[in-house]
Structure formats: structure tokens, C-alpha cells
Design a protein around this motif. Structure first.
Motif, PDB file in Angstrom:
ATOM      1  N   HIS A  66      -2.103  10.297  -5.027  1.00  0.00           N
ATOM      2  CA  HIS A  66      -3.029  11.027  -3.869  1.00  0.00           C
ATOM      3  C   HIS A  66      -3.561  12.091  -4.199  1.00  0.00           C
ATOM      4  N   GLY A 123       0.912  -1.345  -0.139  1.00  0.00           N
ATOM      5  CA  GLY A 123       0.097   0.062   0.387  1.00  0.00           C
ATOM      6  C   GLY A 123       0.947   1.261  -0.295  1.00  0.00           C
ATOM      7  N   GLY A 157      -4.396   0.165  -7.336  1.00  0.00           N
ATOM      8  CA  GLY A 157      -3.573  -0.957  -6.571  1.00  0.00           C
ATOM      9  C   GLY A 157      -4.312  -2.581  -6.775  1.00  0.00           C
ATOM     10  N   ASP A 194      -2.805   3.602 -11.279  1.00  0.00           N
ATOM     11  CA  ASP A 194      -1.972   4.619 -11.823  1.00  0.00           C
ATOM     12  C   ASP A 194      -3.257   5.545 -12.547  1.00  0.00           C
ATOM     13  N   GLY A 203       1.238   0.412  -4.510  1.00  0.00           N
ATOM     14  CA  GLY A 203      -0.273   1.740  -4.389  1.00  0.00           C
ATOM     15  C   GLY A 203       0.988   2.968  -4.808  1.00  0.00           C
ATOM     16  N   THR A 240      -9.053   6.704  -3.865  1.00  0.00           N
ATOM     17  CA  THR A 240      -9.612   4.861  -3.684  1.00  0.00           C
ATOM     18  C   THR A 240     -10.007   4.271  -2.198  1.00  0.00           C
ATOM     19  N   ALA A 273      -4.191  13.917  -7.968  1.00  0.00           N
ATOM     20  CA  ALA A 273      -5.377  12.931  -8.267  1.00  0.00           C
ATOM     21  C   ALA A 273      -6.555  13.933  -7.358  1.00  0.00           C
TER      22      ALA A 273
HETATM   23  C1  IPE Z   1      -4.324   5.084  -6.639  1.00  0.00           C
HETATM   24  O1  IPE Z   1      -3.922   3.444  -6.371  1.00  0.00           O
HETATM   25  C2  IPE Z   1      -3.662   5.230  -8.280  1.00  0.00           C
HETATM   26  C3  IPE Z   1      -3.068   7.039  -8.151  1.00  0.00           C
HETATM   27  C4  IPE Z   1      -4.336   8.203  -7.449  1.00  0.00           C
HETATM   28  C5  IPE Z   1      -3.112   7.754  -9.095  1.00  0.00           C
HETATM   29  P1  IPE Z   1      -4.036   2.780  -5.241  1.00  0.00           P
HETATM   30  O2  IPE Z   1      -4.428   3.239  -4.870  1.00  0.00           O
HETATM   31  O3  IPE Z   1      -3.686   1.654  -5.395  1.00  0.00           O
HETATM   32  O4  IPE Z   1      -2.779   3.136  -4.093  1.00  0.00           O
HETATM   33  P2  IPE Z   1      -2.143   3.098  -1.877  1.00  0.00           P
HETATM   34  O5  IPE Z   1      -1.965   2.288  -2.177  1.00  0.00           O
HETATM   35  O6  IPE Z   1      -4.358   3.784  -1.864  1.00  0.00           O
HETATM   36  O7  IPE Z   1      -1.497   4.523  -2.162  1.00  0.00           O
END
Ligand code: IPE
Length: 267
Positions: A53, A10, A152, A138, A47, A216, A56
Motif C-alpha cells: 500500500h 488481511g 485480495g 498484487d 493482503g 483499496t 502503491a
Molecule cells: C492490495 O491488496 C494490493 C496492493 C496494494 C498491491 P489488499 O487490499 O488485499 O491488501 P490489504 O489486506 O488491504 O493489505
């Protein structure tokens, strides 16, 4: 060596999620050594943490295309997650692991935030050569929304469906799944074993709140993914990747502090 494993590290343990672009090299090096010492066949997913994040969220990339200003965010976040991936790849290779990176932006297409195309044969071919494929959360193309975030965890589910690994392991910054959020409730109890009925009832109990920026979703979203993985007959382990040797012990089938969720065969 047992069957293949899919492991997600993560973003919360490999970066400082509150500060942009902060890579925790020592943590990644320790985890890389644990992977190497386990001698197991692995697909690694990581991640984005503070490489993904923060921007994004600023550019609202999780909503898909709304305006042209977001395009700058798409390219910057894609660049930043690639930068993190390269830092991780270097660390893995320095630890003696033969690893290659596979960028979701080049092989995944989503429709309305769900993966509908993914060239997974590449993973199989690299594994066949004794090379560990490494992929990551990604920004990818979306047939409906133009672009979207592919986490991820989504990649974990898709790869689990495709490869039916022996188990999947989620390395997080907590010991596993708790009855309540352990950062706000000191009576929270670690669930050592959880079945999908228990997880379902936990999801019904209400939404967990997190102060950190994570579009996410933290453990809450993960529980949904784990339930889906369980339905395809693959078991999951959620463990604390900040604690030494837990990943290695889980990979080699030893008893370790974690939450185990069994796979339900035949659904
Ligand atoms: C997020 O991936 C991808 C982007 C924000 C571009 P994850 O959701 O898997 O990442 P972590 O583990 O929560 O940081």
C-alpha cells in the motif's frame, strides 16, 4: 473435514501497515499452525499491507497508467508483494503445510479494475494434490488502464464465484463488522449476524474514515465484497486474526466471536 474454505489474511495483521516492509512473522506462524490444526481444505489469500500500500499509494497505481514514472512503482510493488508472499510461504511450509504460491500478476487480467480473466484451474489442480494454493493482492495488467491494483478481496470474490466454497473467512484486525468504526466510537457494537439489507443500510449511512493508508479501502470496501459473495450463495465470516484460535475455531465450525453473513441462495 467439511467443504473447502477460502481464507483471506488481511495485510493489517501480517505487516505493520504504518512502516514499509515490516513482516509479522509470529502472527503468521500462529495462523499457519491454526490452519494446519484445523485440517481443512483451504485456498489462502493474503493482503499486501506495508509491502504494497505505501508505494502503491506513492506512485498512484490505483489510478492506472498516467505517466512513465509509475512504471518504476509497478515493478517495485510487484517485487515487494512477492517478497511478502515468499515470507508467508516459508512460514506455512515451516508449519508443516504443503503450500504453493500463485501470483496474480501471471494469471489475472483486469479491465477497468475488474477481473476479466483468471486461470483458476491451477487452484483446483493443486487442491486435488492436497496442496494449498496461496495467492495475494498484487499489481496486474489491465486491458483499459494498462495496470491496476488487484486486491485480495477482489480475488476472494472471484474465487468464491468459481469454487462456491463452504464459506469464506476474512481475518482482520478487528472482531468483525461494527455498527460504527470501533477505533473512533466507543459505543460501536459488534454485529454477530448481519444480512445484506443491514449491510446495505450501513453503506448508505456514510463513508468511514481511516487514518491508515489503504487505497483499496478497509472495512467499507470489504462490506461491498461480502454482499457480492452473499449474492452467490456463499456465507462469510469476518473475525479478528490477532486473537488466538479464532481462525481455527471458525474453520472447524465452532462458535467464535465474529460477524457472520449468510449466503443468499437462488439470487
Ligand atoms: C492490495 O491488496 C494490493 C496492493 C496494494 C498491491 P489488499 O487490499 O488485499 O491488501 P490489504 O489486506 O488491504 O493489505
Amino acid at each position: 473435514m467439511s467443504g473447502m474454505h477460502i481464507v483471506k489474511i488481511g495485510g493489517s495483521i501480517i505487516t505493520d501497515k504504518t512502516k514499509p516492509l515490516t513482516f509479522k512473522k509470529a502472527v503468521v506462524m500462529r495462523l499457519a499452525r491454526e490452519i494446519k490444526e484445523s485440517n481443512e481444505e483451504i485456498i489462502l489469500v493474503h493482503g499486501a499491507g506495508s509491502f504494497g500500500h505505501i508505494f502503491a499509494d506513492r506512485y498512484k497505481l490505483h489510478e492506472g497508467y498516467k505517466n512513465d514514472e509509475q512504471i518504476e512503482g509497478v515493478v517495485k510493488v510487484q517485487r515487494d508483494v512477492k517478497t511478502l508472499n515468499m515470507l508467508i510461504l516459508n512460514t506455512l511450509i515451516d508449519a508443516g503445510i504443503n503450500a504453493v504460491s500463485i501470483s496474480p500478476s501471471a494469471i489475472v487480467k483486469c479491465r477497468d479494475k475488474k477481473i476479466v480473466e483468471m486461470e483458476t484451474k491451477l487452484f483446483k489442480d493443486y487442491l486435488g494434490m492436497g496442496i494449498m494454493p496461496v495467492t495475494f493482492g498484487d499489481v496486474v495488467l489491465d486491458k483499459k488502464l494498462k495496470f491496476c491494483i488487484c486486491s485480495g478481496d477482489q480475488l476472494m470474490l472471484h474465487l468464491a464465484k468459481k469454487f462456491k466454497p463452504e464459506k469464506v473467512i476474512f481475518c482482520t484486525d478487528v472482531d468483525g463488522i461494527f455498527t460504527f468504526d470501533p477505533s473512533v466510537d466507543k459505543n460501536a457494537r459488534l454485529l454477530e449476524n448481519a444480512d445484506t439489507d443491514l449491510l446495505k443500510s450501513m453503506l448508505k449511512m456514510g463513508k468511514s474514515k481511516s487514518e491508515k493508508i489503504d487505497i483499496t479501502g478497509e472495512m467499507f470496501g470489504k462490506i461491498n465484497t461480502i454482499m457480492e459473495i452473499s449474492k452467490i450463495g456463499v456465507g462469510s465470516i469476518v473475525l479478528n486474526g490477532n486473537k488466538k484460535n479464532r481462525l481455527k475455531e471458525a474453520l472447524t465450525g465452532q462458535a467464535v466471536k465474529c460477524t457472520r453473513i449468510g449466503g443468499i441462495k437462488g439470487e
